[in-house]
Design an enzyme around this catalytic site. Structure first.
Site, short mmCIF file in Angstrom:
data_model
loop_
_atom_site.label_atom_id
_atom_site.label_comp_id
_atom_site.label_asym_id
_atom_site.label_seq_id
_atom_site.Cartn_x
_atom_site.Cartn_y
_atom_site.Cartn_z
N ASP A 179 -3.53 6.71 6.72
CA ASP A 179 -3.60 7.50 5.47
C ASP A 179 -4.96 8.16 5.21
O ASP A 179 -5.44 8.13 4.06
CB ASP A 179 -3.22 6.62 4.28
CG ASP A 179 -1.76 6.18 4.29
OD1 ASP A 179 -1.13 6.25 5.36
OD2 ASP A 179 -1.27 5.75 3.24
N LYS B 111 5.54 8.20 5.52
CA LYS B 111 6.15 7.07 4.78
C LYS B 111 6.32 7.43 3.31
O LYS B 111 5.64 8.33 2.80
CB LYS B 111 5.31 5.81 4.95
CG LYS B 111 3.91 5.89 4.38
CD LYS B 111 3.13 4.64 4.73
CE LYS B 111 1.66 4.76 4.39
NZ LYS B 111 1.37 4.79 2.96
N CYS C 199 -2.97 0.22 1.58
CA CYS C 199 -2.19 0.58 2.76
C CYS C 199 -2.70 -0.06 4.04
O CYS C 199 -1.91 -0.40 4.92
CB CYS C 199 -2.10 2.11 2.88
SG CYS C 199 -1.13 2.79 1.50
#
Ligand SMILES: [Zn+2]
Length: 204
Positions: A27, A113, A152
């Site tokens: 990310d 995602k 994350c």
């Protein structure tokens, strides 16, 4: 920069990547960097560290994977839908793009995602085919860095270990949100407890 109250010991240098290893970049998207809608403090510092690891993996001809938040505009994690976060990483917008300074190679395997309105996913394994794609490449060990340590990265590392992958946690290539002070350090401890091996390049 102020020293943390209880500095953690500097972890050893990471092993050189070998067959069966992959790099997983979590990310590293504009909205999580300074100027973004959900900026992680000092988040930009992961980019240069990750670029050094990316170069190692390219040199060794080993796979690079990158996860990204890829939300619809009415995603359940957004404040106007009762979620905890400001709108961020809306699919196809500049905020959802990978950091321009991140040197992802052309063959990077991108995993999106939380791409439906009803589901959030901190882990790159949640609701995706990441585990299958890793196994299809013969991957057994993941080197993991990115954003953010306490969300994350934490959840991706835990799911990687639960799925049977070994994990080298690149502590020079992660940064925490620290909504509550110490969240990042607690996440580091939780990942090490779960079996992730912390490592950092010298000076990182
Ligand atoms: Zn999100």
């Amino acid at each position: 920069m102020a020293e943390p109250p209880h500095p953690l010991p500097t972890p050893p240098s990471p092993p050189f990547p070998k067959s069966g290893d992959a790099l997983l970049v979590v990310d590293v998207q504009n909205d999580f960097l300074p100027g973004g809608s959900l900026a992680v403090p000092a988040g930009e510092q992961v980019v240069s560290a990750l670029n050094r690891y990316i170069a190692r993996f390219i040199e060794a001809d080993l796979p690079v994977f990158a996860t990204r938040d890829w939300h619809p505009p009415d995603h359940c994690s957004f404040a106007q839908k009762g979620g905890p976060w400001p709108p961020h990483c809306v699919a196809g917008t500049p905020g959802a793009a990978f950091a321009p300074a991140l040197d992802l190679p052309p063959g990077t395997i991108v995993v999106s995602k939380a791409d439906t309105a009803e589901q959030d996913a901190y882990s790159g394994f949640q609701g995706t085919d990441l585990a299958d794609r890793l196994r299809a490449q013969g991957v057994r060990r993941l080197f993991i860095g990115g954003l953010a340590t306490d969300y994350c990265v934490l959840n991706t590392v835990q799911d990687a270990l639960a799925a049977g992958f070994a994990v080298v946690l690149l502590t020079d290539a992660i940064r925490p949100v620290d909504v509550k002070p110490g969240d990042g350090d607690r996440a580091l401890a939780a990942m090490a407890e779960a079996g992730a091996v912390p490592a950092a390049q010298e000076g990182g």
